[in-house]
Design a protein around this motif. Structure first.
Motif, PDB file in Angstrom:
ATOM      1  N   TYR A  22      17.513  74.958  52.848  1.00 41.07           N
ATOM      2  CA  TYR A  22      17.957  73.587  52.562  1.00 41.07           C
ATOM      3  C   TYR A  22      18.177  73.405  51.056  1.00 41.07           C
ATOM      4  CZ  TYR A  22      18.043  68.458  52.887  1.00 41.07           C
ATOM      5  OH  TYR A  22      18.415  67.136  52.820  1.00 41.07           O
ATOM      6  N   THR A  23      17.243  73.922  50.261  1.00 39.82           N
ATOM      7  CA  THR A  23      17.369  73.825  48.808  1.00 39.82           C
ATOM      8  C   THR A  23      18.517  74.680  48.292  1.00 39.82           C
ATOM      9  OG1 THR A  23      14.956  73.550  48.721  1.00 39.82           O
ATOM     10  CG2 THR A  23      16.086  73.914  46.632  1.00 39.82           C
ATOM     11  N   MET A  24      18.736  75.829  48.926  1.00 40.71           N
ATOM     12  CA  MET A  24      19.875  76.671  48.551  1.00 40.71           C
ATOM     13  C   MET A  24      21.191  75.923  48.747  1.00 40.71           C
ATOM     14  SD  MET A  24      18.481  80.224  50.253  1.00 40.71           S
ATOM     15  CE  MET A  24      20.083  80.975  50.421  1.00 40.71           C
ATOM     16  N   VAL A  25      21.282  75.154  49.830  1.00 48.88           N
ATOM     17  CA  VAL A  25      22.482  74.349  50.076  1.00 48.88           C
ATOM     18  C   VAL A  25      22.632  73.297  48.980  1.00 48.88           C
ATOM     19  CG1 VAL A  25      23.569  72.682  51.640  1.00 48.88           C
ATOM     20  CG2 VAL A  25      22.464  74.733  52.571  1.00 48.88           C
ATOM     21  N   GLN A  26      21.515  72.634  48.635  1.00 48.99           N
ATOM     22  CA  GLN A  26      21.551  71.623  47.577  1.00 48.99           C
ATOM     23  C   GLN A  26      22.078  72.204  46.264  1.00 48.99           C
ATOM     24  OE1 GLN A  26      17.343  70.256  47.899  1.00 48.99           O
ATOM     25  NE2 GLN A  26      18.214  68.202  47.835  1.00 48.99           N
ATOM     26  N   VAL A  27      21.444  73.291  45.833  1.00 50.56           N
ATOM     27  CA  VAL A  27      21.765  73.868  44.525  1.00 50.56           C
ATOM     28  C   VAL A  27      23.173  74.453  44.516  1.00 50.56           C
ATOM     29  CG1 VAL A  27      21.130  75.638  42.843  1.00 50.56           C
ATOM     30  CG2 VAL A  27      19.343  74.303  43.986  1.00 50.56           C
ATOM     31  N   SER A  28      23.532  75.185  45.583  1.00 53.77           N
ATOM     32  CA  SER A  28      24.863  75.798  45.628  1.00 53.77           C
ATOM     33  C   SER A  28      25.956  74.740  45.635  1.00 53.77           C
ATOM     34  CB  SER A  28      24.993  76.706  46.850  1.00 53.77           C
ATOM     35  OG  SER A  28      24.892  75.955  48.055  1.00 53.77           O
ATOM     36  N   GLY A  29      25.693  73.605  46.270  1.00 52.15           N
ATOM     37  CA  GLY A  29      26.661  72.520  46.270  1.00 52.15           C
ATOM     38  C   GLY A  29      26.855  71.923  44.895  1.00 52.15           C
ATOM     39  N   GLN A  30      25.778  71.840  44.147  1.00 49.79           N
ATOM     40  CA  GLN A  30      25.837  71.256  42.800  1.00 49.79           C
ATOM     41  C   GLN A  30      26.643  72.121  41.834  1.00 49.79           C
ATOM     42  OE1 GLN A  30      21.668  70.877  41.877  1.00 49.79           O
ATOM     43  NE2 GLN A  30      21.328  69.303  43.426  1.00 49.79           N
ATOM     44  N   ILE A  31      26.686  73.421  42.088  1.00 53.28           N
ATOM     45  CA  ILE A  31      27.387  74.325  41.163  1.00 53.28           C
ATOM     46  C   ILE A  31      28.674  74.888  41.766  1.00 53.28           C
ATOM     47  CG2 ILE A  31      25.242  74.963  39.992  1.00 53.28           C
ATOM     48  CD1 ILE A  31      25.243  77.574  41.555  1.00 53.28           C
ATOM     49  N   GLU A  84      11.460  72.274  45.063  1.00 58.11           N
ATOM     50  CA  GLU A  84      11.754  70.973  44.464  1.00 58.11           C
ATOM     51  C   GLU A  84      12.062  71.115  42.974  1.00 58.11           C
ATOM     52  OE1 GLU A  84       9.643  66.568  43.946  1.00 58.11           O
ATOM     53  OE2 GLU A  84       8.787  68.046  45.320  1.00 58.11           O
ATOM     54  N   LYS A  85      11.336  71.978  42.298  1.00 57.20           N
ATOM     55  CA  LYS A  85      11.582  72.212  40.867  1.00 57.20           C
ATOM     56  C   LYS A  85      12.956  72.852  40.650  1.00 57.20           C
ATOM     57  CE  LYS A  85       7.608  70.838  39.108  1.00 57.20           C
ATOM     58  NZ  LYS A  85       7.528  69.708  38.140  1.00 57.20           N
ATOM     59  N   LEU A  86      13.283  73.851  41.475  1.00 61.66           N
ATOM     60  CA  LEU A  86      14.544  74.558  41.299  1.00 61.66           C
ATOM     61  C   LEU A  86      15.744  73.680  41.653  1.00 61.66           C
ATOM     62  CD1 LEU A  86      13.757  78.159  42.610  1.00 61.66           C
ATOM     63  CD2 LEU A  86      13.442  77.190  40.340  1.00 61.66           C
ATOM     64  N   ALA A  87      15.544  72.727  42.545  1.00 65.43           N
ATOM     65  CA  ALA A  87      16.641  71.839  42.940  1.00 65.43           C
ATOM     66  C   ALA A  87      17.071  70.919  41.807  1.00 65.43           C
ATOM     67  CB  ALA A  87      16.233  71.007  44.151  1.00 65.43           C
ATOM     68  N   LYS A  88      16.252  70.838  40.762  1.00 60.56           N
ATOM     69  CA  LYS A  88      16.536  69.923  39.655  1.00 60.56           C
ATOM     70  C   LYS A  88      16.995  70.657  38.401  1.00 60.56           C
ATOM     71  CE  LYS A  88      13.179  66.553  41.370  1.00 60.56           C
ATOM     72  NZ  LYS A  88      11.901  65.846  41.129  1.00 60.56           N
ATOM     73  N   ALA A  89      17.614  71.819  38.592  1.00 59.30           N
ATOM     74  CA  ALA A  89      18.139  72.560  37.440  1.00 59.30           C
ATOM     75  C   ALA A  89      19.092  71.659  36.660  1.00 59.30           C
ATOM     76  CB  ALA A  89      18.867  73.814  37.910  1.00 59.30           C
ATOM     77  N   PRO A  90      18.880  71.498  35.361  1.00 60.35           N
ATOM     78  CA  PRO A  90      19.629  70.498  34.591  1.00 60.35           C
ATOM     79  C   PRO A  90      21.045  70.883  34.173  1.00 60.35           C
ATOM     80  CG  PRO A  90      18.075  71.629  33.159  1.00 60.35           C
ATOM     81  CD  PRO A  90      17.850  72.159  34.540  1.00 60.35           C
ATOM     82  N   SER A  91      21.493  72.106  34.468  1.00 60.59           N
ATOM     83  CA  SER A  91      22.836  72.499  34.056  1.00 60.59           C
ATOM     84  C   SER A  91      23.433  73.460  35.064  1.00 60.59           C
ATOM     85  CB  SER A  91      22.808  73.168  32.680  1.00 60.59           C
ATOM     86  OG  SER A  91      22.174  74.444  32.763  1.00 60.59           O
ATOM     87  N   ASN A  92      24.745  73.648  34.978  1.00 60.44           N
ATOM     88  CA  ASN A  92      25.440  74.543  35.886  1.00 60.44           C
ATOM     89  C   ASN A  92      24.948  75.973  35.750  1.00 60.44           C
ATOM     90  OD1 ASN A  92      27.896  76.316  36.773  1.00 60.44           O
ATOM     91  ND2 ASN A  92      28.329  74.289  37.585  1.00 60.44           N
ATOM     92  N   LYS A  93      24.750  76.431  34.509  1.00 61.71           N
ATOM     93  CA  LYS A  93      24.288  77.802  34.278  1.00 61.71           C
ATOM     94  C   LYS A  93      22.897  78.024  34.863  1.00 61.71           C
ATOM     95  CE  LYS A  93      27.036  78.895  30.161  1.00 61.71           C
ATOM     96  NZ  LYS A  93      26.993  79.297  28.728  1.00 61.71           N
ATOM     97  N   LEU A  94      22.002  77.072  34.620  1.00 61.42           N
ATOM     98  CA  LEU A  94      20.654  77.202  35.168  1.00 61.42           C
ATOM     99  C   LEU A  94      20.669  77.056  36.683  1.00 61.42           C
ATOM    100  CD1 LEU A  94      18.528  75.292  32.488  1.00 61.42           C
ATOM    101  CD2 LEU A  94      18.652  77.748  32.893  1.00 61.42           C
ATOM    102  N   GLY A  95      21.648  76.301  37.196  1.00 60.22           N
ATOM    103  CA  GLY A  95      21.793  76.195  38.641  1.00 60.22           C
ATOM    104  C   GLY A  95      22.094  77.544  39.259  1.00 60.22           C
ATOM    105  N   HIS A  96      22.944  78.336  38.604  1.00 60.36           N
ATOM    106  CA  HIS A  96      23.237  79.692  39.081  1.00 60.36           C
ATOM    107  C   HIS A  96      21.971  80.551  39.076  1.00 60.36           C
ATOM    108  CE1 HIS A  96      27.508  78.652  38.529  1.00 60.36           C
ATOM    109  NE2 HIS A  96      27.763  79.689  39.285  1.00 60.36           N
ATOM    110  N   VAL A  97      21.156  80.399  38.028  1.00 61.09           N
ATOM    111  CA  VAL A  97      19.895  81.152  37.947  1.00 61.09           C
ATOM    112  C   VAL A  97      18.983  80.757  39.096  1.00 61.09           C
ATOM    113  CG1 VAL A  97      17.781  81.461  36.615  1.00 61.09           C
ATOM    114  CG2 VAL A  97      20.004  81.523  35.455  1.00 61.09           C
ATOM    115  N   CYS A  98      18.827  79.461  39.314  1.00 65.95           N
ATOM    116  CA  CYS A  98      17.932  78.969  40.361  1.00 65.95           C
ATOM    117  C   CYS A  98      18.410  79.390  41.746  1.00 65.95           C
ATOM    118  CB  CYS A  98      17.811  77.447  40.284  1.00 65.95           C
ATOM    119  SG  CYS A  98      16.886  76.877  38.836  1.00 65.95           S
ATOM    120  N   LEU A  99      19.727  79.406  41.960  1.00 66.81           N
ATOM    121  CA  LEU A  99      20.245  79.829  43.263  1.00 66.81           C
ATOM    122  C   LEU A  99      19.908  81.303  43.518  1.00 66.81           C
ATOM    123  CD1 LEU A  99      21.839  79.211  45.800  1.00 66.81           C
ATOM    124  CD2 LEU A  99      23.940  79.754  44.557  1.00 66.81           C
TER     125      LEU A  99
END
Length: 405
Positions: free
Chosen positions: A142-151, A105-120
Motif C-alpha cells: 500500500y505504501t509502495m503505491v503511495q510513494v510510487s504515485g507521488q514520483i 509511515e515515515k517513508l511515505a512522507k519523503a519530502p522530495s522526488n529524489k528521496l521518494g525514489h530512495v524510499c521506494l
C-alpha cells in the motif's frame, strides 16, 4: 564514518541476516543510533534495556531526520536498508507489524522526488524480504503505491489487478475485502493522477465489483467517482457496463445516474436538454460542458452509424449540431478514434460506414452476432461438403492408342 554495507544486500541475501549473531545485531543498532544522533535526531546513544524491539521503535521514530540532513542519497538509502536488515530479524508478532507500519509511515512522507525514489527502493527491498505468508506485506505494498504515485513511478509497482491479487493473496489470511477496497481506491486515484486512465477505469470497476446487493449503498461515493471519471476521460466512450454494477444501480433515480444513462444510450439533444436544466449540477461534478458535447457528438455519430451504412454531411450537421464548415474535420477526428470505420466522399458530401463499435451490447446485439456466426457456420459446412464431394469423385483416365502408320 558509519558502515552500513551489510544493508546493501539484495532481497534474497537479506533473508540470510536471520543467522547473524547477537553481537553483530547489537553493533548495528548502536551504529544506527550514533548515525541518527549525528544527523540531528533526538535519540540516545545507549541501547534500550527493554530489548531489540524497543531499540527499533526509537530508531524508526526518528529515522526521517536523515531527510533534513546533508547526507547523500546513497547514505540515506544505506541507513534505511540497514534498518530493514534489523527489522526483518525481529520475531514475527503484533509488535513487529506495528514497527513495519511505523517505518512505512515515515517513508511515505519523503519530502522530495529524489528521496521518494530512495524510499521506494527501500520499500521494495522490505516487501520482498518479508515472508510471503505475512499479512503485513499488504501495508508495505500500500505504501509502495503511495510513494510510487507521488514520483510518477506507479507502473513499477502495479501492472494489473490480477498480478496484484496474486502477489497479495499469498498471505495467510489474505487481505480482507475492506483492505482490498481501500487499496483499489488508492490505486484508482493514483492511476488517474498519473494519467493512466484505462487502467484506472479497470481498477474502479474491480472496486465496485467487491460490493454486494446488501452493502451497495456503502459504495455511493465510489460509484459517483467511477461515473465522473468515466465521463471526464476523453478516451472512454463505451460505458454501458457501468449500469450493471450494483453500486451504480443503487443510484437509479438520481441525477448522476440519469447523466450516465444519457452517455450510454441517448443522442446529443438529450444531453443538451439535461445540461440546460442542470448546469449547476454539471459544474459541481467538475465536468467540462464543451468536452461533454464533443464526446456526445461522437457517441451520436456512432449510434447513427449503427443504423445506417451511409450518412450525408447535411444529416451529420443537423444531428450533431455542427457548423457546416466543421463537418469534415469532425469526421476525420471521429475516424481517428477507430470507434467508427468509414470512407468519406467529399465530392458527394457523404460518409460510407464500413464498421462501427456498438455503444451498448445487449440482447439485440447478441442476436445479431448469433445470426452472423450461424450463417458463417452454414457457409463453412457447404464449403466442406463441396470439397468432400470433389475428393470422393471417381477419377476418369483417358487411354490414347497410338496407331503406327
Amino acid at each position: 564514518m558509519y558502515d552500513f554495507s551489510g544493508s546493501q544486500a539484495s532481497p534474497g541475501s537479506l533473508l540470510g541476516i536471520q543467522t547473524v549473531t547477537n553481537i553483530d545485531l547489537r553493533a548495528q543498532v548502536e551504529e544506527l543510533r550514533a548515525y541518527l544522533k549525528d544527523v540531528g535526531a533526538e535519540i540516545s546513544l545507549e541501547r534500550s534495556p527493554k530489548g531489540l524491539e524497543d531499540d527499533l521503535h526509537k530508531i524508526i521514530g526518528v529515522c526521517d531526520a536523515c531527510f533534513a540532513s546533508e547526507a547523500t542519497e546513497g547514505e540515506i538509502e544505506a541507513l534505511l536498508n540497514s534498518i530493514v536488515s534489523v527489522l526483518i530479524v525481529v520475531p514475527v508478532g503484533e509488535k513487529t507489524e506495528s514497527l513495519i507500519l511505523a517505518f512505512c509511515e515515515k517513508l511515505a512522507k519523503a519530502p522530495s522526488n529524489k528521496l521518494g525514489h530512495v524510499c521506494l527502493k527501500v520499500l521494495k527491498l522490505l516487501f520482498h524480504a518479508l515472508p510471503e505468508n505475512l499479512g503485513v506485506r499488504y501495508h508495505v505494498y500500500y505504501t509502495m503505491v503511495q510513494v510510487s504515485g507521488q514520483i510518477g513511478q506507479i507502473q513499477t509497482v502495479y501492472q494489473s489487478v490480477e498480478k496484484m491479487r496474486t502477489t497479495l493473496n499469498t498471505a495467510q489470511p489474505p487481505p480482507s475485502t475492506e483492505q482490498m477496497q481501500q487499496l483499489l481506491r488508492l490505486l484508482h486515484q493514483t492511476l488517474l493522477a498519473n494519467k493512466i486512465s484505462d487502467e484506472a477505469s479497470k481498477v474502479m470497476i474491480e472496486l465496485l465489483g467487491t460490493y454486494t446487493t446488501e452493502n451497495a449503498s456503502q459504495a455511493r461515493e465510489d460509484a459517483h467517482r467511477c461515473i465522473i471519471a468515466s465521463l471526464a476521460d476523453p478516451n472512454t466512450y463505451i460505458m454501458d457496463h457501468l449500469l450493471t454494477l450494483k453500486p451504480v444501480k443503487f443510484l437509479e433515480g438520481e441525477l448522476i445516474h440519469d447523466l450516465l444513462t444519457i452517455f450510454v444510450a441517448e443522442k446529443l439533444p438529450g444531453y443538451v436538454h439535461f445540461y440546460n436544466n442542470h448546469k449547476e449540477f454539471i459544474s459541481s461534478l467538475g465536468l467540462d460542458h464543451d468536452a461533454n458535447v464533443r464526446k456526445m457528438r461522437l457517441l451520436t455519430f456512432m449510434q447513427l452509424a449503427e443504423n445506417s451504412s451511409e450518412m450525408t454531411f447535411d444529416q451529420i450537421e443537423q444531428e450533431l449540431q455542427l457548423p457546416a464548415n466543421e463537418v469534415e474535420s469532425f469526421i476525420i477526428e471521429a475516424l481517428k478514434t477507430r470507434l467508427v470505420s468509414a470512407r468519406m466522399d467529399q465530392h458527394m458530401r457523404k460518409v460510407n460506414i464500413t464498421n462501427v463499435q456498438h455503444r451498448t451490447f445487449g440482447r439485440t446485439q447478441w442476436q445479431v452476432l448469433h445470426d452472423i456466426l450461424t450463417s458463417w457456420r452454414g457457409n463453412l459446412t457447404s464449403v466442406k461438403e463441396s470439397m468432400q464431394a470433389i475428393v470422393n469423385a471417381p477419377v476418369t483416365t483417358t487411354t490414347t492408342t497410338a496407331v503406327a502408320a
